[in-house]
Scaffold this active site. Structure first.
Site, PDB file in Angstrom:
ATOM      1  N   HIS A 214       0.827  -1.202   0.000  1.00  0.00           N
ATOM      2  CA  HIS A 214       0.000   0.000   0.000  1.00  0.00           C
ATOM      3  C   HIS A 214       0.866   1.259   0.000  1.00  0.00           C
ATOM      4  O   HIS A 214       0.467   2.294  -0.539  1.00  0.00           O
ATOM      5  CB  HIS A 214      -0.925   0.020   1.231  1.00  0.00           C
ATOM      6  CG  HIS A 214      -1.991  -1.007   1.205  1.00  0.00           C
ATOM      7  ND1 HIS A 214      -1.793  -2.304   1.631  1.00  0.00           N
ATOM      8  CD2 HIS A 214      -3.289  -0.943   0.795  1.00  0.00           C
ATOM      9  CE1 HIS A 214      -2.918  -2.985   1.493  1.00  0.00           C
ATOM     10  NE2 HIS A 214      -3.828  -2.194   0.985  1.00  0.00           N
ATOM     11  N   ASP A 284      -4.576  -5.927  -8.242  1.00  0.00           N
ATOM     12  CA  ASP A 284      -4.819  -5.284  -6.957  1.00  0.00           C
ATOM     13  C   ASP A 284      -4.992  -3.795  -7.220  1.00  0.00           C
ATOM     14  O   ASP A 284      -4.860  -3.322  -8.352  1.00  0.00           O
ATOM     15  CB  ASP A 284      -3.663  -5.570  -5.993  1.00  0.00           C
ATOM     16  CG  ASP A 284      -4.082  -5.506  -4.521  1.00  0.00           C
ATOM     17  OD1 ASP A 284      -5.149  -4.930  -4.232  1.00  0.00           O
ATOM     18  OD2 ASP A 284      -3.343  -6.020  -3.669  1.00  0.00           O
TER      19      ASP A 284
END
Length: 391
Positions: A214, A284
């Site tokens: 992230h 993702d």
């Protein structure tokens, strides 16, 4: 409806109103986007109607209570019945809806721990109990989501718990790929019993890489042979049961300089050809740091969302996620939809009827039970009872 007689001619005004050319309609709709709030606004409705939109992912900010969520999903489906409504709803710390009747599911590690010790017969005697509980968790998870109109949860996590990755941690079933695969298969059976597909993540494995994709670009320096005989084994064993897979934003430099989600070698050569997977491949989230900087592309500079999506689709992804970009007006979402349409017209990625067929196969094939019906459904209630020791 009455038919027009052959002698009837279209009015000139009607003829003049016809478009000069037909717009390009892609053979598949690869974009999974999100919405900002509890209800749709006009921009949300416009983006949902875009021919490239094929999915929508929900977050905690889209949740107030079950009635609100059900209304929101119903409006989404009224605009695009074919859109796959998704959510990250694994259990433990990754579960978007936790109140107003939703069962707060345990983290997946709890099932691995029960496998090793069923609390009655000691270490090594809990395998069947753990599998039964995992199946029950899948049924409860899917039935509750489907009662509100949600089509798919991005679960199960197939990463192995090496004790290195904080972002994975107790989201993993176990360190042993045999245990992880068996428990995942049980959970997937529970999902299927409630009419929901599944998504194994994060291929070929995020459990060894320590950095969080992230906020960073994680790397895993191990060899292809090591990964295939350990972290990727669940994908081999479950290849005929998985309906979708999400690759990791992790670079495995001994295999490819690009992250797995941008690597044709990982997605086509390994996942599809070698392991035999035939379902949907989701990228993702393209807004994650691990997706924005790719070695050898733009000299490592930050990629635009369109560039990232084009790379992912060209590498073998069927669908691409862009999360949390509908906030503050959603300009980034519009840039992706418009940019991807322009890239299609320039030939920078190709339409795939096979991808569209796989996407549509993710939609549930049976009607869900309403919440009231669910509360009186005997299989659901039995599943809840099996889970009680872990709740």
């Amino acid at each position: 409806m009455p038919t027009r007689k052959k002698s009837d001619k279209p009015k000139k005004a009607e003829k003049a109103a016809q478009p000069e050319f037909e717009p390009i309609v892609p053979a598949h709709a690869p974009v999974v986007l999100d919405v900002a709030g509890l209800t749709l606004n006009d921009d949300d409705r416009r983006r949902l109607a875009h021919p490239l939109t094929g999915g929508l992912i929900l977050f905690g900010r889209n949740w107030q209570d079950r009635a609100q969520l059900t209304r929101l999903v119903a409006e989404i489906k009224s605009i695009r019945p074919d859109v796959v409504v998704c959510v990250d709803h694994e259990g433990g710390r990754v579960q978007r809806f936790r109140s107003d009747g939703f069962t707060h599911l345990p983290p997946m590690r709890a099932f691995g721990e029960r496998w090793m010790n069923d609390a009655t017969q000691g270490e090594g005697h809990g395998a069947l109990t753990a599998c039964d509980m995992a199946c029950a968790a899948g049924r409860v998870l899917a039935a509750e989501l489907r009662a509100c109109g949600v089509d798919l949860s991005f679960t199960p996590v197939l990463d192995l718990d090496h004790g290195r990755s904080g972002v994975i941690g107790n989201r993993a079933f176990h360190r042993d790929p045999r245990v992880a695969a068996t428990l995942a298969r049980s959970l997937m059976q529970g999902l299927l019993q409630a009419g929901m597909a599944n998504c194994g993540k994060h291929f070929p494995g995020h459990g060894w890489a320590e950095a969080d994709s992230h906020v960073a670009v994680p790397t895993d320096e191990r060899t292809l042979e090591t990964i295939l005989t350990d972290d990727a084994r669940p994908y081999e064993w479950l290849s005929t049961s998985l309906t979708s897979v999400m690759p990791a934003h992790v670079i495995y430099p001994q295999v490819d300089a690009r992250p797995a989600g941008y690597s044709s070698r990982w997605l086509n050569t390994v996942l599809r050809e070698q392991l035999g997977f035939t379902g949907v491949i989701f990228s993702d989230d393209l807004s994650m740091e691990g997706a924005r900087r790719v070695p050898g592309v733009k000299d490592g500079a930050v990629l635009s969302y369109t560039e990232a999506a084009t790379l992912a689709l060209s590498a073998g992804c069927d669908m691409v996620l862009l999360c949390n970009q509908s906030l503050d007006g959603g300009r980034a979402v519009d840039e992706l939809l418009d940019g991807l349409q322009a890239a299609l017209e320039r030939g920078e990625w190709r339409q795939s009827p096979d991808s569209e067929e796989r996407r549509l196969a993710l939609l549930p094939q049976t009607p869900p039970l309403t919440w009231d019906e669910l509360m009186h459904d005997a299989p659901y209630r039995r599943a809840l009872q099996r889970l009680e020791p872990l709740l």
